[in-house]
Design a protein around this motif. Structure first.
Motif, PDB file in Angstrom:
ATOM      1  N   LEU A  13      39.520  32.581  35.443  1.00 32.67           N
ATOM      2  CA  LEU A  13      40.245  32.746  36.705  1.00 32.67           C
ATOM      3  C   LEU A  13      39.292  32.958  37.875  1.00 32.67           C
ATOM      4  N   THR A  14      38.204  33.689  37.650  1.00 28.39           N
ATOM      5  CA  THR A  14      37.226  33.908  38.709  1.00 28.39           C
ATOM      6  C   THR A  14      36.571  32.593  39.117  1.00 28.39           C
ATOM      7  N   ILE A  15      36.233  31.776  38.139  1.00 25.71           N
ATOM      8  CA  ILE A  15      35.595  30.490  38.438  1.00 25.71           C
ATOM      9  C   ILE A  15      36.580  29.536  39.113  1.00 25.71           C
ATOM     10  N   VAL A  16      37.800  29.450  38.588  1.00 26.09           N
ATOM     11  CA  VAL A  16      38.799  28.521  39.126  1.00 26.09           C
ATOM     12  C   VAL A  16      39.194  28.893  40.558  1.00 26.09           C
ATOM     13  N   THR A  17      39.261  30.182  40.853  1.00 19.16           N
ATOM     14  CA  THR A  17      39.666  30.618  42.200  1.00 19.16           C
ATOM     15  C   THR A  17      38.474  30.797  43.139  1.00 19.16           C
ATOM     16  N   CYS A  18      37.322  30.290  42.736  1.00 21.40           N
ATOM     17  CA  CYS A  18      36.101  30.371  43.565  1.00 21.40           C
ATOM     18  C   CYS A  18      35.746  31.813  43.930  1.00 21.40           C
ATOM     19  N   GLY A  19      35.960  32.727  43.006  1.00 21.49           N
ATOM     20  CA  GLY A  19      35.550  34.107  43.188  1.00 21.49           C
ATOM     21  C   GLY A  19      36.616  35.048  43.716  1.00 21.49           C
ATOM     22  N   ILE A  20      37.745  34.518  44.120  1.00 19.47           N
ATOM     23  CA  ILE A  20      38.801  35.390  44.672  1.00 19.47           C
ATOM     24  C   ILE A  20      39.323  36.340  43.601  1.00 19.47           C
ATOM     25  N   TYR A  21      39.521  35.832  42.387  1.00 18.53           N
ATOM     26  CA  TYR A  21      39.985  36.725  41.318  1.00 18.53           C
ATOM     27  C   TYR A  21      38.909  37.750  40.975  1.00 18.53           C
ATOM     28  N   GLY A  22      37.649  37.430  41.218  1.00 21.04           N
ATOM     29  CA  GLY A  22      36.560  38.376  40.987  1.00 21.04           C
ATOM     30  C   GLY A  22      36.729  39.634  41.814  1.00 21.04           C
ATOM     31  N   ILE A  23      37.267  39.485  43.015  1.00 22.96           N
ATOM     32  CA  ILE A  23      37.524  40.645  43.877  1.00 22.96           C
ATOM     33  C   ILE A  23      38.611  41.520  43.253  1.00 22.96           C
ATOM     34  N   ILE A  24      39.666  40.875  42.766  1.00 19.54           N
ATOM     35  CA  ILE A  24      40.750  41.619  42.117  1.00 19.54           C
ATOM     36  C   ILE A  24      40.236  42.276  40.840  1.00 19.54           C
ATOM     37  N   TRP A  25      39.395  41.560  40.120  1.00 16.92           N
ATOM     38  CA  TRP A  25      38.814  42.079  38.884  1.00 16.92           C
ATOM     39  C   TRP A  25      37.973  43.313  39.179  1.00 16.92           C
ATOM     40  N   MET A  26      37.256  43.315  40.291  1.00 19.08           N
ATOM     41  CA  MET A  26      36.444  44.467  40.692  1.00 19.08           C
ATOM     42  C   MET A  26      37.333  45.693  40.926  1.00 19.08           C
ATOM     43  N   VAL A  27      38.478  45.472  41.534  1.00 22.33           N
ATOM     44  CA  VAL A  27      39.429  46.572  41.763  1.00 22.33           C
ATOM     45  C   VAL A  27      39.927  47.118  40.420  1.00 22.33           C
ATOM     46  N   PHE A  28      40.302  46.218  39.507  1.00 22.38           N
ATOM     47  CA  PHE A  28      40.761  46.648  38.175  1.00 22.38           C
ATOM     48  C   PHE A  28      39.681  47.440  37.450  1.00 22.38           C
ATOM     49  N   LEU A  29      38.442  46.940  37.492  1.00 22.84           N
ATOM     50  CA  LEU A  29      37.343  47.621  36.815  1.00 22.84           C
ATOM     51  C   LEU A  29      37.134  49.026  37.363  1.00 22.84           C
ATOM     52  N   THR A  30      37.177  49.148  38.678  1.00 25.17           N
ATOM     53  CA  THR A  30      36.958  50.448  39.307  1.00 25.17           C
ATOM     54  C   THR A  30      38.048  51.437  38.920  1.00 25.17           C
ATOM     55  N   ASP A  31      39.288  51.005  39.064  1.00 21.82           N
ATOM     56  CA  ASP A  31      40.407  51.907  38.770  1.00 21.82           C
ATOM     57  C   ASP A  31      40.480  52.264  37.282  1.00 21.82           C
ATOM     58  N   ASP A  32      40.242  51.290  36.405  1.00 21.59           N
ATOM     59  CA  ASP A  32      40.273  51.569  34.964  1.00 21.59           C
ATOM     60  C   ASP A  32      39.124  52.484  34.548  1.00 21.59           C
ATOM     61  N   THR A  33      37.958  52.322  35.157  1.00 24.11           N
ATOM     62  CA  THR A  33      36.827  53.194  34.833  1.00 24.11           C
ATOM     63  C   THR A  33      37.108  54.623  35.280  1.00 24.11           C
ATOM     64  N   ASN A  34      37.683  54.782  36.463  1.00 23.34           N
ATOM     65  CA  ASN A  34      38.049  56.121  36.927  1.00 23.34           C
ATOM     66  C   ASN A  34      39.040  56.766  35.970  1.00 23.34           C
ATOM     67  N   THR A  35      39.971  55.975  35.450  1.00 21.27           N
ATOM     68  CA  THR A  35      40.942  56.494  34.491  1.00 21.27           C
ATOM     69  C   THR A  35      40.255  56.868  33.175  1.00 21.27           C
ATOM     70  N   ALA A  36      39.344  56.028  32.712  1.00 23.14           N
ATOM     71  CA  ALA A  36      38.654  56.285  31.438  1.00 23.14           C
ATOM     72  C   ALA A  36      37.805  57.545  31.501  1.00 23.14           C
ATOM     73  N   VAL A  37      37.161  57.771  32.641  1.00 21.38           N
ATOM     74  CA  VAL A  37      36.311  58.956  32.791  1.00 21.38           C
ATOM     75  C   VAL A  37      37.171  60.204  32.976  1.00 21.38           C
TER      76      VAL A  37
END
Length: 112
Positions: A13-37
């Protein structure tokens, strides 16, 4: 609760959307990491804003801190933890952030 996601699908999805999904993925990673910690940290939206304002420099700091947080969460669960922050920082510095994202997400999937 940390959500398990398909890493291959996120990369495609990141490659197909030319990086736009990468931004959303960054948000998911941040929020999930905060939850995990289990500690409140910088929200995903704020990370995106700071990355835009600093022309991408903040993303390098973010990658390093993500590694530290994930190592802390792994140790709390009794999993082996290395020094992931430096690896993610180096990958981000050389433009391989998508690989760092995949490694972060693999760690999160193991913690879920």
């Amino acid at each position: 609760m940390v959500t398990q996601r398909n890493i291959a699908l996120c990369i495609i999805l990141t490659i197909v959307t030319c990086g736009i999904y990468g931004i959303i993925w960054m948000v998911f990673l941040t929020d999930d990491t905060n939850t995990a910690v289990g500690k409140p940290g910088t929200s995903g939206g704020m990370v995106i804003l700071l990355t835009i304002v600093t022309c991408g420099i903040y993303s390098l700091y973010w990658a390093y801190k993500q590694g530290e947080k994930l190592d802390e969460a792994k140790q709390a669960k009794g999993l082996p933890a290395g020094n992931s922050g430096i690896l993610y920082l180096i990958l981000g510095f050389f433009g391989l952030g998508i690989i760092a994202y995949a490694l972060m997400h693999d760690s999160l999937n193991k913690l879920a």
